[in-house]
Design a protein around this motif. Structure first.
Motif, PDB file in Angstrom:
ATOM      1  N   VAL A  39       0.829  -1.204   0.000  1.00  0.00           N
ATOM      2  CA  VAL A  39       0.000   0.000   0.000  1.00  0.00           C
ATOM      3  C   VAL A  39       0.866   1.258   0.000  1.00  0.00           C
ATOM      4  N   TYR A  40       2.072   1.193   0.552  1.00  0.00           N
ATOM      5  CA  TYR A  40       2.972   2.337   0.518  1.00  0.00           C
ATOM      6  C   TYR A  40       3.361   2.664  -0.922  1.00  0.00           C
ATOM      7  N   LEU A  41       3.540   1.653  -1.750  1.00  0.00           N
ATOM      8  CA  LEU A  41       3.936   1.880  -3.141  1.00  0.00           C
ATOM      9  C   LEU A  41       2.781   2.474  -3.940  1.00  0.00           C
ATOM     10  N   ILE A  42       1.574   2.017  -3.664  1.00  0.00           N
ATOM     11  CA  ILE A  42       0.394   2.596  -4.316  1.00  0.00           C
ATOM     12  C   ILE A  42       0.230   4.049  -3.881  1.00  0.00           C
TER      13      ILE A  42
ATOM     14  N   LEU B 175      -8.533   9.983  -7.346  1.00  0.00           N
ATOM     15  CA  LEU B 175      -8.311   8.580  -7.687  1.00  0.00           C
ATOM     16  C   LEU B 175      -9.653   7.864  -7.764  1.00  0.00           C
ATOM     17  N   THR B 176      -9.905   7.172  -8.879  1.00  0.00           N
ATOM     18  CA  THR B 176     -11.161   6.434  -9.038  1.00  0.00           C
ATOM     19  C   THR B 176     -10.951   4.929  -9.070  1.00  0.00           C
ATOM     20  N   ALA B 177      -9.746   4.481  -9.441  1.00  0.00           N
ATOM     21  CA  ALA B 177      -9.521   3.035  -9.502  1.00  0.00           C
ATOM     22  C   ALA B 177      -8.036   2.705  -9.499  1.00  0.00           C
ATOM     23  N   VAL B 178      -7.711   1.612  -8.854  1.00  0.00           N
ATOM     24  CA  VAL B 178      -6.404   0.985  -9.008  1.00  0.00           C
ATOM     25  C   VAL B 178      -6.648  -0.089 -10.059  1.00  0.00           C
ATOM     26  N   ALA B 179      -6.293   0.217 -11.302  1.00  0.00           N
ATOM     27  CA  ALA B 179      -6.613  -0.660 -12.424  1.00  0.00           C
ATOM     28  C   ALA B 179      -5.720  -1.896 -12.456  1.00  0.00           C
ATOM     29  N   ARG B 180      -4.497  -1.740 -11.970  1.00  0.00           N
ATOM     30  CA  ARG B 180      -3.557  -2.857 -11.967  1.00  0.00           C
ATOM     31  C   ARG B 180      -2.484  -2.572 -10.933  1.00  0.00           C
ATOM     32  N   CYS B 181      -2.075  -3.601 -10.265  1.00  0.00           N
ATOM     33  CA  CYS B 181      -0.979  -3.460  -9.317  1.00  0.00           C
ATOM     34  C   CYS B 181      -0.247  -4.794  -9.255  1.00  0.00           C
ATOM     35  N   GLN B 182       0.986  -4.788  -9.675  1.00  0.00           N
ATOM     36  CA  GLN B 182       1.795  -5.997  -9.653  1.00  0.00           C
ATOM     37  C   GLN B 182       3.056  -5.713  -8.842  1.00  0.00           C
ATOM     38  N   PHE B 183       3.196  -6.439  -7.737  1.00  0.00           N
ATOM     39  CA  PHE B 183       4.388  -6.314  -6.910  1.00  0.00           C
ATOM     40  C   PHE B 183       5.390  -7.363  -7.378  1.00  0.00           C
ATOM     41  N   LEU B 184       6.586  -6.916  -7.722  1.00  0.00           N
ATOM     42  CA  LEU B 184       7.572  -7.795  -8.335  1.00  0.00           C
ATOM     43  C   LEU B 184       8.655  -8.268  -7.368  1.00  0.00           C
ATOM     44  N   HIS B 185       9.051  -7.388  -6.455  1.00  0.00           N
ATOM     45  CA  HIS B 185      10.112  -7.705  -5.499  1.00  0.00           C
ATOM     46  C   HIS B 185       9.836  -6.965  -4.201  1.00  0.00           C
ATOM     47  N   PRO B 186      10.339  -7.478  -3.091  1.00  0.00           N
ATOM     48  CA  PRO B 186      10.120  -6.789  -1.818  1.00  0.00           C
ATOM     49  C   PRO B 186      10.940  -5.496  -1.711  1.00  0.00           C
ATOM     50  N   VAL B 187      10.425  -4.601  -0.872  1.00  0.00           N
ATOM     51  CA  VAL B 187      11.118  -3.356  -0.546  1.00  0.00           C
ATOM     52  C   VAL B 187      11.480  -3.449   0.931  1.00  0.00           C
ATOM     53  N   TYR B 188      12.750  -3.200   1.235  1.00  0.00           N
ATOM     54  CA  TYR B 188      13.277  -3.412   2.582  1.00  0.00           C
ATOM     55  C   TYR B 188      13.518  -2.101   3.322  1.00  0.00           C
TER      56      TYR B 188
ATOM     57  N   ARG C 194      17.775  -2.019  -6.540  1.00  0.00           N
ATOM     58  CA  ARG C 194      17.865  -3.377  -7.085  1.00  0.00           C
ATOM     59  C   ARG C 194      17.015  -3.559  -8.336  1.00  0.00           C
ATOM     60  N   GLY C 195      16.323  -2.515  -8.789  1.00  0.00           N
ATOM     61  CA  GLY C 195      15.503  -2.611  -9.991  1.00  0.00           C
ATOM     62  C   GLY C 195      14.029  -2.389  -9.709  1.00  0.00           C
ATOM     63  N   LYS C 196      13.202  -2.747 -10.701  1.00  0.00           N
ATOM     64  CA  LYS C 196      11.761  -2.509 -10.616  1.00  0.00           C
ATOM     65  C   LYS C 196      11.141  -3.398  -9.549  1.00  0.00           C
ATOM     66  N   VAL C 197      10.318  -2.778  -8.679  1.00  0.00           N
ATOM     67  CA  VAL C 197       9.663  -3.522  -7.608  1.00  0.00           C
ATOM     68  C   VAL C 197       8.143  -3.568  -7.760  1.00  0.00           C
ATOM     69  N   ALA C 198       7.568  -2.665  -8.574  1.00  0.00           N
ATOM     70  CA  ALA C 198       6.116  -2.676  -8.766  1.00  0.00           C
ATOM     71  C   ALA C 198       5.744  -1.967 -10.052  1.00  0.00           C
ATOM     72  N   ASP C 199       4.628  -2.403 -10.614  1.00  0.00           N
ATOM     73  CA  ASP C 199       4.020  -1.784 -11.779  1.00  0.00           C
ATOM     74  C   ASP C 199       2.591  -1.464 -11.372  1.00  0.00           C
ATOM     75  N   VAL C 200       2.225  -0.186 -11.401  1.00  0.00           N
ATOM     76  CA  VAL C 200       0.916   0.243 -10.912  1.00  0.00           C
ATOM     77  C   VAL C 200       0.227   1.059 -11.987  1.00  0.00           C
ATOM     78  N   ARG C 201      -1.059   0.778 -12.223  1.00  0.00           N
ATOM     79  CA  ARG C 201      -1.867   1.585 -13.142  1.00  0.00           C
ATOM     80  C   ARG C 201      -3.042   2.152 -12.363  1.00  0.00           C
ATOM     81  N   LEU C 202      -3.200   3.460 -12.450  1.00  0.00           N
ATOM     82  CA  LEU C 202      -4.241   4.157 -11.707  1.00  0.00           C
ATOM     83  C   LEU C 202      -5.109   4.962 -12.656  1.00  0.00           C
ATOM     84  N   ARG C 203      -6.378   5.116 -12.282  1.00  0.00           N
ATOM     85  CA  ARG C 203      -7.306   5.957 -13.055  1.00  0.00           C
ATOM     86  C   ARG C 203      -7.782   7.091 -12.160  1.00  0.00           C
TER      87      ARG C 203
END
Length: 126
Positions: free
Chosen positions: A47-50, A69-82, A111-120
């Motif tokens: 939720v911090y990343l969103i 914000l009307t929608a979280v259209a997509r949220c993909q968590f790829l790696h942990p954040v420490y 360390r690279g990409k950790v999330a891909d988020v699409r918002l409306r």
């Protein structure tokens, strides 16, 4: 931002232009949420990343029409954040001419990409 915001006031704007914005924050190792979120394996809740993506979009819209914000259209968590990680959120905005915005956020650490988020979003009336 309200005290209920997971990030508090920690988000640092990095850039803002016609196509989007970027912002960053560093995960506070003393944040009490890290103790209870996967005990023994502290990772930042998604939720911090969103929230970081949402606040980056709102930073982009400053000076123009406010967005809601009307929608979280997509949220993909790829790696942990420490604890101690520096998190950078890069947002690209499309459909900025109409009343609806579609925003894509790439969230990264060292360390690279950790999330891909699409918002409306809906633009607020003037």
């Amino acid at each position: 931002m309200s005290a209920a915001s997971p990030l508090g006031a920690a988000l640092q704007p990095l850039r803002r232009d016609a196509d989007g914005a970027a912002a960053a924050f560093t995960v506070d190792p003393a944040d009490p949420v890290l103790i209870g979120h996967y005990p023994g394996f502290p990772v930042l809740p998604g939720v911090y990343l969103i929230e970081a993506a949402d606040r980056t979009v709102k930073h982009w819209s400053e000076g123009g029409r406010a967005v809601r914000l009307t929608a979280v259209a997509r949220c993909q968590f790829l790696h942990p954040v420490y604890p101690g990680d520096r998190v950078v959120t890069e947002v690209t905005v499309t459909g900025a001419d109409g009343d609806e915005l579609v925003c894509r956020a790439q969230v990264r650490t060292g360390r690279g990409k950790v999330a891909d988020v699409r918002l409306r979003y809906a633009r607020e009336s003037r």
